[in-house]
Design an enzyme around this catalytic site. Structure first.
Site, mmCIF file in Angstrom:
data_model
loop_
_atom_site.group_PDB
_atom_site.id
_atom_site.type_symbol
_atom_site.label_atom_id
_atom_site.label_comp_id
_atom_site.label_asym_id
_atom_site.label_seq_id
_atom_site.Cartn_x
_atom_site.Cartn_y
_atom_site.Cartn_z
ATOM 1 N N LYS A 1 -2.440 -3.154 -6.446
ATOM 2 C CA LYS A 1 -2.707 -4.328 -7.270
ATOM 3 C C LYS A 1 -3.816 -5.198 -6.673
ATOM 4 C CE LYS A 1 2.242 -4.288 -8.267
ATOM 5 N NZ LYS A 1 2.740 -3.628 -7.045
ATOM 6 N N HIS B 1 -2.525 -8.603 -10.361
ATOM 7 C CA HIS B 1 -1.205 -8.961 -9.841
ATOM 8 C C HIS B 1 -0.599 -10.194 -10.515
ATOM 9 C CE1 HIS B 1 1.322 -8.280 -5.962
ATOM 10 N NE2 HIS B 1 2.073 -8.572 -6.979
ATOM 11 N N TYR C 1 0.983 -6.957 -0.130
ATOM 12 C CA TYR C 1 2.157 -6.517 0.627
ATOM 13 C C TYR C 1 1.787 -6.185 2.067
ATOM 14 C CZ TYR C 1 4.176 -5.691 -4.052
ATOM 15 O OH TYR C 1 4.607 -5.801 -5.350
ATOM 16 N N ASP D 1 4.718 2.414 -5.679
ATOM 17 C CA ASP D 1 4.088 1.167 -6.126
ATOM 18 C C ASP D 1 3.924 0.221 -4.943
ATOM 19 O OD1 ASP D 1 3.811 -0.794 -8.817
ATOM 20 O OD2 ASP D 1 4.505 -1.830 -7.014
#
Length: 279
Positions: free
Chosen positions: A80, A113, A55, A50
């Site tokens: 996401k 998200h 990120y 994931d």
């Protein structure tokens, strides 16, 4: 009790199977640390990774996947749609950019998200990606009951999952029960071990329980999530911890211990409030 990280799956509401335990890579830096963590996880038997655009490590996740030697088709891969792209109406473009960074030609799960302004249009765009079979399932993160209810009124496509904060300190039980019971939407727990900088695993109640089961406090908490029927994505960049987190399928917590862990709830988030965020 039998079962392991490769064969313990949940069937989502569209019939797609997702491994109940995955590796999360939130706050793992782009580069070797993330690539190596993904490779270690896949070599340890994980089949669920994931990540997220925000990120900043999608490229490293893809590298770790390729380096592992595990067939792409055997790995459940999630990323996401970030808030800026939601607000800009860039769901389809952002999806393609994520695919390019990951170095894959489809996703297993694509998630909104946060319920940022414009998420309704983003969901419509994601429905098209799903219809085109470019993604096997679509879902949401950080959606509260009222967001889920609104989604139900505007779309005939039910989210496969709602990824939300949940841990013994913030059980989020009402939302979990609503998703599981009323909506038939599966729940994924992020910050399952209490979140970065938290002190959950030092709780003496968990330490005592861990000694009784001859497990670590983290293994006890992960087992609690699994027995609640929740999908869980602990994060780590340490090989031993990644492997240890997967060793949670050969024991079972008693009903009494399950209740005791749930009773640790303090209703304290470590992350942002989905009804009041500024990013």
């Amino acid at each position: 009790m039998t079962g392991n990280v490769t064969d313990t799956v949940i069937t989502l509401n569209n019939g797609v199977s997702i491994p109940q335990l995955g590796l999360g890579v939130f706050q793992t830096p782009d580069g070797e640390a993330t690539s190596q963590a993904v490779t270690w996880a896949l070599q340890a038997g994980y089949r669920h990774i994931d990540t997220a655009m925000i990120y900043g490590n999608e490229q490293s996740v893809g590298e770790g996947l390729r380096r592992s030697g595990v067939d792409r088709r055997d790995v459940f891969l999630t990323t996401k749609l970030w808030n800026d792209d939601i607000r800009a109406g860039r769901a389809k473009e952002a999806f393609k950019e994520s695919l390019d960074r990951l170095g894959v030609d489809y996703l297993d799960l694509y998630l909104i998200h946060w319920p940022a302004k414009g998420w309704q249009q983003a969901w419509e765009d994601m429905e098209e990606l799903y219809t085109q079979r470019r993604v096997r399932a679509i879902g949401v993160c950080n959606f509260q009951k009222h967001h889920l209810d609104e989604l139900h009124t505007i779309s005939g496509t039910k989210p496969a999952v709602d990824q939300i904060e949940s841990s013994p300190q913030f059980v989020n039980g009402d939302l979990v029960d609503y998703c599981h019971g009323t909506l038939r939407v599966d729940v994924e727990a992020y910050s399952p071990l209490g979140g970065t900088g938290g002190n959950l695993l030092a709780d003496p109640r968990l330490k005592t329980m861990a000694e009784r089961y001859d497990r670590s406090p983290a293994q006890i908490v992960l087992r609690w999530h699994l027995q609640r029927g929740v999908i869980v994505i602990p994060k780590s960049t340490h090989k031993e911890r990644i492997e240890q987190n997967a060793q949670v399928f050969d024991f079972e917590l008693s009903d009494e211990d399950m209740k005791a862990i749930t009773a640790m709830n303090r209703d304290e988030r470590t992350g942002a409030d989905p009804d009041n965020f500024d990013f």
